[in-house]
Design an enzyme around this catalytic site. Sequence first.
Site, short mmCIF file in Angstrom:
data_model
loop_
_atom_site.label_atom_id
_atom_site.label_comp_id
_atom_site.label_asym_id
_atom_site.label_seq_id
_atom_site.Cartn_x
_atom_site.Cartn_y
_atom_site.Cartn_z
N ARG A 263 0.85 -1.19 0.00
CA ARG A 263 0.00 0.00 0.00
C ARG A 263 0.89 1.25 0.00
NH1 ARG A 263 -1.71 0.75 4.38
NH2 ARG A 263 -1.15 -1.10 5.56
N TYR B 177 -1.31 -3.58 -7.00
CA TYR B 177 -1.10 -4.28 -5.73
C TYR B 177 -2.43 -4.37 -4.96
CZ TYR B 177 -0.19 -5.17 -0.89
OH TYR B 177 -0.28 -5.72 0.36
N LYS C 46 -9.61 -2.43 1.65
CA LYS C 46 -9.26 -1.26 2.47
C LYS C 46 -10.07 -0.03 2.07
CE LYS C 46 -6.14 -3.65 4.52
NZ LYS C 46 -6.35 -4.09 5.90
N HIS D 141 -10.47 -2.27 11.60
CA HIS D 141 -9.39 -3.13 11.11
C HIS D 141 -9.18 -4.24 12.15
CE1 HIS D 141 -4.96 -3.17 9.48
NE2 HIS D 141 -5.71 -4.06 8.87
N SER E 103 -1.28 -3.62 10.37
CA SER E 103 -1.02 -4.55 9.27
C SER E 103 0.21 -5.40 9.56
CB SER E 103 -0.78 -3.76 7.99
OG SER E 103 -1.86 -2.89 7.77
N CYS F 223 0.82 -7.64 11.76
CA CYS F 223 1.19 -7.83 13.17
C CYS F 223 0.51 -9.05 13.76
CB CYS F 223 0.84 -6.60 14.00
SG CYS F 223 1.97 -5.23 13.73
N ASP G 293 -9.29 -9.68 9.15
CA ASP G 293 -8.78 -8.34 8.84
C ASP G 293 -9.78 -7.21 9.06
OD1 ASP G 293 -6.59 -6.76 7.86
OD2 ASP G 293 -7.67 -6.47 5.98
N ARG H 164 2.00 -12.21 -0.68
CA ARG H 164 0.66 -12.51 -0.16
C ARG H 164 0.06 -13.77 -0.76
NH1 ARG H 164 -1.77 -8.54 3.43
NH2 ARG H 164 -0.20 -6.92 3.60
C1 OXD Z 1 -3.05 -4.58 5.28
C2 OXD Z 1 -3.68 -5.79 4.73
O1 OXD Z 1 -2.16 -3.99 4.64
O2 OXD Z 1 -4.55 -6.36 5.38
O3 OXD Z 1 -3.44 -4.20 6.39
O4 OXD Z 1 -3.38 -6.17 3.59
MN MN Z 2 -5.10 -5.28 7.16
#
Ligand code: OXD
Ligand code: MN
Length: 621
Positions: free
Chosen positions: A71, A199, A208, A228, A251, A253, A280, A379
């Site tokens: 991002r 991406y 998002k 989130h 993100s 974590c 998420d 990913r």
């Molecule tokens: C982020 C994702 O970047 O979930 O938070 O992809």
């Molecule tokens: Mn996320």
Amino acid sequence: MALTKNKKVLDFVQESADLAQPDKIVWIDGNPDQIKALKEEAVKSGELIKLNENLLPDCYLHRTKVNDVARVEDRTFICTTNKEDAGPINYWMDPRQAKELSNEIARGSMKGRTMYVIPYSMGVVGSDFAKYGIEVTDSIYVVLNMNIMTRVGKSVLNQIGKDGDFIKGFHAKCNVDADKRYIMHFPEENLIISVNSAYGGNVLLGKKCFALRIASYLGKNEGWMAEHMLILEVVFPDKKTKKYVAAAFPSACGKTNLAMLIPPKHYTDMGYEIKTVGDDIAWLRVDKDGSLYAVNPENGFFGVAPGTNEHSNKNALDSTKRGTIFTNVALNTDDMTVWWEGMSKELPDHCIDWTGKPWDPAKFDKKDKSTCAAHPNSRFTAPASNCPSISDKFDAPNGLDAVPISAIIFGGRRASTTPLVYEARDWNHGVFIGSAMSSETTAAAAGAVGVLRHDPMAMKPFTGYHMGDYFAHWVDMGTKIKNPPKIFNVNWFRTDKDGNFMWPGFGDNMRVLEWILKRCSDTPVEAEETAIGYVPKAEDIDLSDMDYEITAGKKFGINDLKSILTVDKEKWAKEAEEIEGYYNNTIKDRIPQELWDCLNTLKNNCKPAAKPAPKKTDKEA
Ligand code: OXD
Ligand code: MN
């Protein structure tokens, strides 16, 4: 052929086509044959690489351009009429100027290409919680990922009906030029525009862009919340009791890991299970009984690959075994499967790295990310239905998919200061804790990694309006919930003086979850009241069968637990000063008084105890 008579949908598609001038328009109807044909087309064009059909059926690898791997927060804009409404930590652009700019970039950019129209639902189609979107895009990769991450097709158009509302999303890949990359949100117009990226986080507009940035704005106006957060279900040994927890971590974590946690044997022997509702995003509403209910609006997982293995997250790994699209992982050319750092101890003999070049395992240096075979933010996009731990609440029909939330957890990566777990004194104190969250940055966003930054409620990059108003909305929601969930903060990432993680994390986080739920029961286990909130008594966290070596030969024990539960008032006094600086200098205004009150309480609680006055001698007395 257009699949709807909805004039607003037709107008949006026509306007997009007039601008981008595609050769062809294809409506995505949700038919598996159409998806299959698109996969074949993408393999033919090289956009996707077909993986080993026996080992990874219906799985594909995609590589993005090297400039387009995460991002881009500094190119992500909230375009509100008044700059102040976007707030101090969002990038803002005037809506008219934003459209002029993106129109100029996108004009004619789909010439010679196909524009796909994707009707999609965030949430179970037809459910009270669901909201709908139409994304137009010139990327088959986007179509295929949206088909995994959301519910796609004609049924969505049926729900939108003749004149129903929807979120407009326009995506054009253009030349994937990083200097002309813009991810723009127009919350006042239910519109998203994304140009020059491919991406996931920038282009799967349901995720998002819609489910967090636009939805957070809708939530503020309509009295609900878009967060989130993962959602997990704890099944108790009696198999009848089920409790639900929502947790917000920044993100990369560990949200996916917590959502798919496999408890230690000690707990599975007792009969505990963890089921996954979401990893998420959570949409939360107060229902008729006054409790807070949540749904996961997504239909798949866009998970971080590196570090995912049989031990760290078997459920996630198993979820990727079929129908999955991998992005920027390494290709094992011996058997046409995939590999990433942390998948196995052994390195593959022959693989192609994420940039498409042969990879030399001899040159691999764990500490140097540039030698990795997979990109650190590589990913997998995997269907939720693949997940062995998926909850039966995940896809329940019409409205029944919402689950009541007992506890909300905040957390970040903090090497020191923040204890393993603590509980807020009440809802507003919990909101304060969330507002003051900070965490080390990760590879999920472009920029430096490992830098401590404020990330309120893990929503810094995802709140579609002023952060002060967002805090006020949280406070306001607390007044609407009859039995508000208790709020906790966790930190799995405390390190010792040599930088070793003190807490094992992963499955062992079950021990902390159990304590959290014991605090939420009608007869809560006791806790120590400290300057920052309630902290467990070490003996109340079950360490049975725990087998973790902090370093070779040093096993985790109760004293280590005590040490990561300590609250160091001096450090917290500094933390309070830091939070005050963040409020005053970054958020600046619109912070509700309730949070200032919590900050003052923290400051007072952390003041060093006044030195006792020297005792008077008998003579002086
Ligand atoms: C982020 C994702 O970047 O979930 O938070 O992809
Ligand atoms: Mn996320």
